[in-house]
Enzyme design. Structure first.
Site, PDB file in Angstrom:
ATOM      1  N   ASN A 136      30.350  35.555  49.318  1.00  0.00           N
ATOM      2  CA  ASN A 136      30.366  35.896  47.904  1.00  0.00           C
ATOM      3  C   ASN A 136      31.596  36.746  47.599  1.00  0.00           C
ATOM      4  O   ASN A 136      31.796  37.799  48.180  1.00  0.00           O
ATOM      5  CB  ASN A 136      29.078  36.677  47.574  1.00  0.00           C
ATOM      6  CG  ASN A 136      29.063  37.166  46.139  1.00  0.00           C
ATOM      7  OD1 ASN A 136      29.713  36.590  45.276  1.00  0.00           O
ATOM      8  ND2 ASN A 136      28.332  38.227  45.889  1.00  0.00           N
ATOM      9  N   CYS A 137      32.446  36.266  46.711  1.00  0.00           N
ATOM     10  CA  CYS A 137      33.577  37.120  46.362  1.00  0.00           C
ATOM     11  C   CYS A 137      33.705  37.256  44.857  1.00  0.00           C
ATOM     12  O   CYS A 137      34.789  37.294  44.295  1.00  0.00           O
ATOM     13  CB  CYS A 137      34.875  36.622  46.960  1.00  0.00           C
ATOM     14  SG  CYS A 137      35.075  34.856  46.906  1.00  0.00           S
ATOM     15  N   VAL A 138      32.592  37.308  44.204  1.00  0.00           N
ATOM     16  CA  VAL A 138      32.624  37.376  42.750  1.00  0.00           C
ATOM     17  C   VAL A 138      32.049  38.682  42.264  1.00  0.00           C
ATOM     18  O   VAL A 138      30.957  39.054  42.645  1.00  0.00           O
ATOM     19  CB  VAL A 138      31.818  36.189  42.186  1.00  0.00           C
ATOM     20  CG1 VAL A 138      31.541  36.383  40.718  1.00  0.00           C
ATOM     21  CG2 VAL A 138      32.584  34.920  42.416  1.00  0.00           C
ATOM     22  N   GLN A 142      38.052  37.911  40.271  1.00  0.00           N
ATOM     23  CA  GLN A 142      36.792  38.168  40.941  1.00  0.00           C
ATOM     24  C   GLN A 142      36.958  38.721  42.337  1.00  0.00           C
ATOM     25  O   GLN A 142      36.021  38.754  43.101  1.00  0.00           O
ATOM     26  CB  GLN A 142      35.922  36.902  41.033  1.00  0.00           C
ATOM     27  CG  GLN A 142      35.464  36.384  39.709  1.00  0.00           C
ATOM     28  CD  GLN A 142      34.544  37.344  39.003  1.00  0.00           C
ATOM     29  OE1 GLN A 142      34.180  38.373  39.526  1.00  0.00           O
ATOM     30  NE2 GLN A 142      34.177  37.021  37.777  1.00  0.00           N
TER      31      GLN A 142
END
Lengths: 349, 426, 124
Positions: free
Chosen positions: B241-243, B112
């Site tokens: 957010n790192c997805v 991700q």
């Protein structure tokens, strides 16, 4: 430029073999153009020649798709065409499905370009639009000239290996296949421009067309189900064993009306499914699974519903044209109203 | 609120004995910055590296990208709630090192997180290939839990961006852009005949690795509210957010929100850019009902004629997007939505997880499933075997010769749903 | 009630909440949720929470109401049915090292993410 060789696929009617009574003929071929092939010949001029016409009965194709397709592909291959043109099928459902299948088979199995044409509501469209170019035509043969006018240039392009433009440019039904590309402006700018147009009531083009929603506003809820007369209607193809009315397994041309008087339960001896679009094993074992007569009889007895209506209506939804479905529904609806039915349970698959 | 943003163009980045900006070159004192970052005891080690446009360099796994900015005057500091106190920002003067960025890389989970290629085919798909990047590769202390590692890495990125940003404080800007949002009443008086347009900014808010923060507050906790567009320019909203690398909004995206930029470009000319409504994308269905109801209410209250709605993510957020669109349209307000697509590798699948006929004006950032082929790069910053585990990569997608075959999903910012890029699809 | 195939979720919540463990795939969890929604349970969390695509993570947790609730649940039915349709669309793309075939390390991470998304929702 070398003259392009075309093979034309038609059904029994357009190949001038016969009408519905000849719909069960197996594939056959003859040299040169036949019927609408003459209109195509005129439009092709010197650029291409229809070297042969292959015809097959629509019923034969739909009832024996694998065998028919194999035979048709063999016949087509023997003429070594540069392109195969199928139809156009306008709004004829079984013909449209056959045209789509043949055109796709030619592309995928013979590696030869192919196109077809039909009306946007033809069941062949949903099945094949992503596999082969389908030119958008009117819904009946009065649109033949217009169809030829679009199909011929597209066929020549495909035969010559030329770049095909967008669906809007070339006249084919959007294939629903998304392809990325770099636009001139960034997305936010495109959004602002689109909004300005939309607010001003000016035309704009969405970048992603939402799927077709055929939304029907539901009627108000039944006030008292325990007093209601409920009817069963199905597109799951449940019919008395033996399919006395010969409802087709796909592209149904009719619906049936059957008497449930005295029947509390459907079983393998008395009922079956005519539907060709799902594995029939469980429906044949016990048709109540698709048409819940047994449950409704229980509810009737327990007073949960007022009564189960005497007749049920059945057709096969597999590949059935929207226009046909609407026609059957109107007719069935009138009878239901005349019978004092309050609500309908519609089952499909 | 009125904000002047001064651009100091950066055309190169180098390590040097003193951190400073000289001409258009950003010099970074590696030791000083490293020591600053290592003050966080959760960090075991940090490696700084440089990636310039056109170089044969691949950065992976990318967590966030942040632009160095500094508040010159006007109240508050950059990244309120994190690097600065929570004082309201968005007015006065802010300077920006334009053309530079901090990129955080770290293997929080094996997937991700994205790839940034500085040259070749992959560079076309990410805006970050055009920037002079200072990359932080952060190793956590042994046994640090994932959520703690994520927070540590996030803070490290913000700190580094603040550290670099401060170098711009006293430098003469080459360009100055002025942005002003009038009060409701002033706006009505100033532009009585222009259509009133608002921007609904949907923030990712689902949990670990799926969060966004507003003045330090977890976006899951907010109810839809108004925020001034200039507050975004000072880092009021930052990304946790790192997805799904391709469509997550990095902090850089929030600072440079393109919808805000393009609406301001038309403000006072063809439309009245009334303001920004932020809302979230929670997992609770009840929250979705509440947020979309409130968002639509606010749009109505502002007497908008039109609204642009942008989202972040796929699946669950698609439901929010459609709810917002439907309810705002139901108030007679015209909408345009910005999204991206997952139409399968052959482009033939239904692209969105949710749909409605009210969404008749859509801008797309492209099909994230489209397969791309990336050439081998001479240098890798970060860790390359993460690629196979990144959303969109699959076993064998990293070839022996260093080339990569993967879906567009793997590239950071590729199908951005704020409309940051020119990529589209038909 | 939590419907889940994630052992980490069961371990974390079985003492304090109603947990129905599904021995099976992500899709099996969605189908179980669908069955419950059809008999009247309310859908509490979105079945597709998180940005991990359905063909990537093998774990899924969804919260529904403990008991069936009277009333019309059209929205919930549409959401769960759409979610299954989305799952099937994604399932068409093969991922040899994802989903059920993921490595142990990846699976551990997937369990952790599913659990934390759920935690954020339940503990909010």
């Amino acid at each position: 430029m070398k003259q392009i060789k075309v093979v034309h696929y038609l059904n029994q009617f357009f190949a001038q073999i016969g009408g519905e009574e000849k719909a069960d003929i197996p594939p056959e071929s003859k040299s040169g153009p036949v019927g609408p092939g003459m209109a195509f010949k005129g439009a092709f001029g010197d650029a291409a020649e229809i070297v042969a016409t292959v015809a097959c009965g629509d019923s034969y194709f739909n009832e024996n798709p694998d065998v028919a397709l194999a035979a048709i592909l063999d016949m087509i291959a023997s003429f070594e065409p540069d392109i195969v043109v199928c139809g156009p099928a306008f709004n004829a459902g079984r013909y449209g499905v056959a045209c789509g299948a043949v055109a796709t088979g030619v592309r995928e199995k013979l590696n030869i370009p192919a196109i077809t044409g039909m009306y946007v509501e033809n069941p062949g469209v949903d099945l094949y639009k992503q596999s082969v170019h389908i030119v958008s035509t009117k819904d009946n043969a009065a649109g033949m000239r217009d169809a030829v006018a679009l199909m011929v240039p597209l066929a020549l392009k495909l035969a010559r290996g030329e770049e095909i433009g967008t669906s809007a440019e070339e006249g084919y039904i959007p294939m629903g296949i998304r392809k990325n590309f770099f636009d001139k402006k960034r997305g936010s700018r495109r959004a602002v421009d689109m909004l300005l147009k939309k607010m001003a009531g000016e035309p704009y083009e969405t970048e992603f067309p939402m799927p077709d929603f055929d939304r029907v506003v539901p009627n108000p809820a039944v006030k008292d189900v325990s007093k209601a007369k409920i009817a069963l209607v199905t597109s799951g193809g449940i019919v008395p064993k033996g399919n006395p009315d010969r409802i087709e397994s796909s592209s149904a041309s009719k619906y049936g009306k059957y008497d449930l008087e005295g029947i509390r339960d459907l079983d393998a001896q008395t009922y079956e499914t005519a539907h060709g679009g799902y594995d029939p094993v469980y429906a044949n074992e016990d048709a109540d699974r698709v048409l819940p007569v047994d449950i409704l009889r229980e509810f009737e007895k327990e007073g949960k519903i007022g009564s189960l209506s005497r007749y049920f209506y059945s057709t096969v939804g597999n590949g059935t044209a929207v226009a046909s479905a609407k026609k059957y529904a109107r007719a069935i609806g009138e009878e239901l109203v005349a019978d004092g039915v309050d609500a309908v349970i519609l089952t499909s698959t | 609120m009125k904000l002047e943003v001064g651009y100091i163009p950066i055309r190169d980045i180098q390590f040097g004995p003193t951190s400073k900006v000289d001409g258009n070159v950003l010099y970074v004192n590696q030791d000083e910055l490293s020591r600053l970052l290592l003050q966080d005891e959760a960090i075991e080690s940090v490696a700084l590296d440089i990636a310039r446009p056109g170089e044969s360099v691949r950065i992976t796994p990318v967590k966030d990208v942040i632009e160095p900015r500094v508040k010159v005057h006007g109240g508050g500091g950059i990244f309120p709630g994190w690097c600065a106190k929570v004082d309201t920002v968005g007015s006065g003067r802010t300077n920006v090192l334009k053309g530079a960025a901090v990129v955080t890389a770290g293997k929080i989970v094996g997937f991700q997180e994205g790839i940034i290629d500085m040259s070749g085919e992959g560079a076309r798909y990410t805006p970050f290939s055009t920037l002079n990047n200072l990359v932080l590769v952060v190793e956590p202390k042994q046994g640090l839990a994932q959520h703690a590692y994520e927070k540590t890495l996030r803070l490290a990125g913000l700190k580094a961006a603040e550290y670099l940003g401060k170098l711009a404080a006293d430098i003469e800007a080459e360009e100055v852009h002025t942005y002003e949002t009038l009060s409701l009443l002033e706006g009505v008086r100033a532009y009585p005949d222009l259509p009133r347009v608002g921007y609904v900014l949907m923030l990712q808010s689902q949990g670990l690795l799926h969060d966004t923060y507003v003045y330090g507050v977890d976006a899951k906790q907010i109810i839809p509210t108004l925020i001034s567009p200039t507050e975004l320019m000072d880092g009021a909203i930052i990304s946790g957010n790192c997805v799904s690398a391709c469509d997550k909004n990095t902090t850089y995206h929030h600072l440079n929100n393109p919808v805000v930029q393009d609406l301001f470009a038309e403000h006072g000319k063809t439309l009245n850019f009334v303001g920004v409504i932020i809302t979230n994308e929670n997992v609770f269905l009840a929250d979705k009902m509440r947020s979309s109801d409130r968002t639509a209410e606010l749009c109505g209250y502002l007497s908008l004629d039109g609204a642009i709605i942008s989202q972040e993510g796929f699946g669950n957020p698609d439901t929010d997007l459609i709810m917002n669109c439907r309810k705002i349209e139901a108030k007679g307000i015209k909408t345009v939505i910005i999204t991206d697509e997952y139409a399968g590798q052959d482009g033939a699948s239904q692209s969105l997880a949710d749909a409605d006929e009210a969404a008749d004006a859509v801008v797309t950032g492209g099909n994230a499933n489209e397969v791309i082929h990336l050439p081998a790069m001479e240098r890798i910053i970060g860790s390359i075997d993460a690629v196979d585990h990144i959303a969109g990569g699959w076993s064998g997608s990293l070839n022996e010769d260093g080339t990569i075959t993967a879906e567009l999903q793997v590239i950071t910012g590729a199908t951005n749903e704020l409309g940051f890029n020119t990529l589209s699809a038909r | 009630m939590i419907i889940t195939n994630n052992p980490a979720v069961t371990a974390a919540y079985e003492q304090m909440k109603n947990v129905r463990y599904v021995e099976g795939s992500y899709r099996d969890v969605l189908v179980e949720v669908r069955n419950l929604v059809h008999i009247g349970h309310e859908l509490v969390t979105h079945p597709l929470m998180g940005s991990l695509k359905p063909n990537e993570t093998p774990y899924r947790s969804v919260v529904v109401s403990d008991e069936p609730v009277q009333g019309c649940h059209t929205e919930a039915i549409l959401i769960i049915e759409e979610s299954i349709a989305v799952f099937d669309r994604f399932a068409r793309t093969a991922r040899p090292d994802r989903g059920a075939h993921a490595s142990e390390i990846a699976k551990r991470d997937f369990r952790e993410i599913d659990l934390s998304l759920l935690k954020s929702a339940l503990d909010a």
